[in-house]
Design an enzyme around this catalytic site. Structure first.
Site, short mmCIF file in Angstrom:
data_model
loop_
_atom_site.label_atom_id
_atom_site.label_comp_id
_atom_site.label_asym_id
_atom_site.label_seq_id
_atom_site.Cartn_x
_atom_site.Cartn_y
_atom_site.Cartn_z
N ARG A 1 79.99 -21.88 -18.61
CA ARG A 1 80.50 -23.55 -18.76
C ARG A 1 80.34 -24.10 -17.42
NH1 ARG A 1 84.67 -20.87 -20.98
NH2 ARG A 1 84.62 -21.00 -23.26
N LYS B 1 70.25 -35.53 -15.41
CA LYS B 1 70.00 -35.06 -16.83
C LYS B 1 69.35 -33.78 -16.62
CE LYS B 1 69.25 -39.82 -18.75
NZ LYS B 1 68.30 -40.59 -19.47
N GLU C 1 55.14 -43.27 -12.21
CA GLU C 1 56.40 -43.65 -12.04
C GLU C 1 56.75 -44.32 -11.08
OE1 GLU C 1 58.90 -43.21 -14.50
OE2 GLU C 1 58.09 -41.79 -15.90
N LYS D 1 65.97 -44.51 -7.50
CA LYS D 1 66.32 -44.00 -8.67
C LYS D 1 68.07 -43.74 -8.20
CE LYS D 1 66.65 -40.83 -12.27
NZ LYS D 1 66.02 -40.07 -13.39
N GLU E 1 73.87 -44.41 -18.26
CA GLU E 1 72.89 -45.30 -19.01
C GLU E 1 73.55 -46.24 -20.07
OE1 GLU E 1 69.33 -43.31 -19.90
OE2 GLU E 1 68.66 -45.14 -21.04
N ARG F 1 71.07 -48.63 -15.67
CA ARG F 1 70.13 -47.67 -15.74
C ARG F 1 69.06 -47.86 -16.69
NH1 ARG F 1 71.71 -40.90 -15.25
NH2 ARG F 1 69.57 -40.39 -15.33
N ASN G 1 63.76 -47.85 -17.49
CA ASN G 1 63.02 -47.45 -18.78
C ASN G 1 61.82 -48.69 -18.99
OD1 ASN G 1 64.42 -45.48 -19.86
ND2 ASN G 1 65.89 -46.64 -20.97
N HIS H 1 58.73 -47.52 -20.86
CA HIS H 1 59.25 -46.58 -21.42
C HIS H 1 58.96 -46.70 -23.10
CE1 HIS H 1 59.43 -44.64 -17.75
NE2 HIS H 1 59.67 -43.37 -18.29
N HIS I 1 56.62 -44.36 -24.74
CA HIS I 1 57.19 -43.18 -25.46
C HIS I 1 56.38 -43.10 -27.04
CE1 HIS I 1 61.13 -42.54 -23.35
NE2 HIS I 1 60.45 -41.61 -22.69
N HIS J 1 53.18 -37.68 -19.56
CA HIS J 1 54.04 -38.75 -19.86
C HIS J 1 53.85 -39.99 -18.94
CE1 HIS J 1 57.92 -40.69 -19.78
NE2 HIS J 1 58.05 -40.64 -18.46
N1 LIG Z 1 65.89 -34.74 -16.55
C1 LIG Z 1 65.15 -35.94 -16.32
O1 LIG Z 1 65.88 -36.88 -16.05
C2 LIG Z 1 63.77 -36.14 -16.58
C3 LIG Z 1 63.09 -37.27 -16.03
C4 LIG Z 1 61.60 -37.36 -16.33
C5 LIG Z 1 61.15 -36.22 -17.06
N2 LIG Z 1 61.94 -35.11 -17.34
C6 LIG Z 1 61.06 -34.05 -17.93
O2 LIG Z 1 60.08 -33.56 -17.03
C7 LIG Z 1 59.43 -32.55 -17.82
C8 LIG Z 1 57.70 -33.06 -17.00
O3 LIG Z 1 58.03 -32.70 -15.78
P1 LIG Z 1 56.41 -32.59 -14.97
O4 LIG Z 1 55.63 -33.50 -15.14
O5 LIG Z 1 57.17 -32.09 -13.56
O6 LIG Z 1 55.74 -31.34 -15.53
P2 LIG Z 1 55.85 -29.84 -15.67
O7 LIG Z 1 57.32 -29.38 -15.14
O8 LIG Z 1 55.07 -29.23 -16.76
O9 LIG Z 1 54.75 -29.46 -14.39
C9 LIG Z 1 53.30 -29.79 -14.50
C10 LIG Z 1 52.49 -28.63 -14.31
O10 LIG Z 1 52.30 -28.70 -12.69
C11 LIG Z 1 52.31 -27.09 -12.29
N3 LIG Z 1 53.09 -27.41 -10.80
C12 LIG Z 1 54.29 -27.60 -10.73
N4 LIG Z 1 54.51 -27.87 -9.25
C13 LIG Z 1 53.33 -27.36 -8.88
C14 LIG Z 1 52.46 -27.33 -7.54
N5 LIG Z 1 53.61 -27.68 -6.47
N6 LIG Z 1 51.46 -27.01 -7.34
C15 LIG Z 1 50.61 -26.77 -8.60
N7 LIG Z 1 51.02 -26.61 -9.75
C16 LIG Z 1 52.17 -27.32 -9.98
C17 LIG Z 1 53.34 -26.75 -13.68
O11 LIG Z 1 53.20 -25.32 -13.40
C18 LIG Z 1 52.81 -27.21 -14.60
O12 LIG Z 1 51.73 -26.58 -15.20
C19 LIG Z 1 59.36 -33.34 -19.16
O13 LIG Z 1 59.66 -32.18 -20.04
C20 LIG Z 1 60.32 -34.43 -19.26
O14 LIG Z 1 60.88 -34.33 -20.24
C21 LIG Z 1 62.94 -35.23 -17.10
ZN LIG Z 2 59.32 -41.63 -17.38
#
Ligand SMILES: NC(=O)c1ccc[n+]([C@@H]2O[C@H](COP(=O)([O-])OP(=O)(O)OC[C@H]3O[C@@H](n4cnc5c(N)ncnc54)[C@H](O)[C@@H]3O)[C@@H](O)[C@H]2O)c1
Ligand SMILES: [Zn+2]
Length: 361
Positions: free
Chosen positions: A119, A141, A183, A225, A235, A239, A243, A246, A250, A263
């Protein structure tokens, strides 16, 4: 150089976001200072660990490392299970801390494991993509995808701290860097004309990963942020401005089954559509829309949308989980740095905006 500190307030307390070049080496001290106990578990991916594992291991002597795959298709409960397995095997107790080192996928999965194991155990975010540094690691999140939809399973779970080191971005593929930059443009559009002009001015230094160019844009984005989520954790109001771009973005991602666009790239189009709509309504000057279009074009070409039909995109938008009471909330930017939320956007207006950005009729 002293790290920059930004505080994020949540209903269960506050946590700091630390930002500095070379911070990776100082993680041990930062975590100690934040009261993180000795029983730590690093969660990362094989690719990230190959590039940066040595530095992170040095800062976490004797710490167990759990490596899981990090493509979007692995962001699911089965992968989270592997993190639970490692925690159970090592008899991790309530005082344990999960240190998530990676992009948004690792952060969301490791964060969800930390939120649910016993938990809730400690969580530290060490984001290694630009997107994770300016967006996913801040705001609490966490979660995973379900076979039938993205991010359907999740929780709000604040970390103990977030540690951002722009130097890790040196190894980030250019496309991933760009994906994060859209972003950052968003933050400029909704809250900071200065950030926007800095992006215009320093595009090449940013692409060269110069720390002095990256640091200010990351810091300003995190500040925006952090301010927004501190004012509205769950949100319900403010918040929503995050978006911007977005709603249409999306839809473009979903209509192409999350395969064609990163994205951020889809958000690039989404922001352009929102700007077209605002200009047509007369709430935004066309010069500001053109500045946005120029900056987006300066980052490089986006994958094509010419084969996407507006009627299919509208259909996806109708099903968007952010539709409240049947109304689509839409964020407009009357000027660069200002927002206005409207909920009376007609499908006809939306279709016209989508056509203007290149979608098929
Ligand atoms: N929690 C939230 O509030 C929130 C907000 C926005 C997005 N997200 C989520 O984030 C995800 C996308 O994240 P992302 O864009 O970071 O993608 P990701 O985590 O898939 O990373 C993208 C690629 O970069 C590589 N990588 C990471 N760091 C590296 C580095 N320093 N050098 C070389 N390669 C590196 C990874 O191995 C991967 O292949 C989605 O699943 C999305 O839903 C969450
Ligand atoms: Zn986004």
């Amino acid at each position: 150089m002293n790290p920059i500190r930004i505080d994020v307030k949540t209903s269960s307390g506050a946590y700091p976001v630390w930002i500095a070049a070379g911070l990776a080496d100082r993680l041990d001290a930062l975590e100690h200072e934040a009261g993180v106990a000795r029983q730590r578990f690093i969660v990362s991916s094989p690719g990230i660990w190959r590039l940066h594992g040595e530095a992170f291991a040095r800062a976490h002597p004797g710490t167990e490392v759990v490596l899981v795959p990090d493509g979007e298709r692995y962001k699911q409960l089965q992968t989270v299970s592997r993190i639970y397995d490692a925690l159970v095997r090592a008899t991790a107790d309530r005082s344990a801390t999960v240190v998530a080192i990676g992009g948004g996928v690792i952060g969301d999965m490791a964060g969800y494991a930390a939120a649910t194991y016993l938990r809730g155990v400690g969580l530290v975010h060490v984001p290694t993509t630009l997107l994770a540094q300016v967006d996913s690691a801040i705001g609490g999140k966490v979660g995973v995808n379900h076979a039938l939809g993205k991010n359907l399973i999740g929780a709000f779970y604040p970390p103990r701290l977030v540690a951002i080191d722009p130097l890790v971005l040196i190894t980030l593929p250019r496309r991933e860097l760009r994906a994060g930059l859209y972003e950052v443009i968003k933050y400029g559009m909704i809250a900071s004309p200065d950030l926007f002009t800095r992006l215009e001015r320093e595009t090449s230094a940013i692409f060269e990963r110069k720390p002095e160019a990256l640091l200010p844009i990351i810091t300003e984005s995190c500040r925006i942020k952090a301010d927004v989520v501190s004012a509205d954790e769950r949100e319900s109001g403010l918040r929503r401005i995050l978006n911007f771009g977005h709603t249409a973005g999306h839809a473009i991602e979903a209509a192409t089954k999350y395969r064609r666009f990163r994205h951020g790239e889809a958000i690039g189009y989404g922001m352009l559509a929102a700007a077209e709509l605002a200009v047509t309504r007369g709430v935004m000057a066309d010069a500001d829309r053109q500045a946005l279009a120029r900056l987006i074009a300066k980052l490089g070409p986006l994958p094509s949308v010419t084969d996407l039909r507006t009627k299919d995109l509208l259909e996806v938008m109708r099903r968007d989980k952010k539709v409240v009471d049947g109304r689509l909330h839409f964020v407009l930017t009357p000027r660069i740095g200002e927002t206005r939320i409207v909920d009376d956007v007609s499908e006809k207006e939306l279709a016209a905006a989508l056509e203007k950005i290149g979608c098929a009729r």
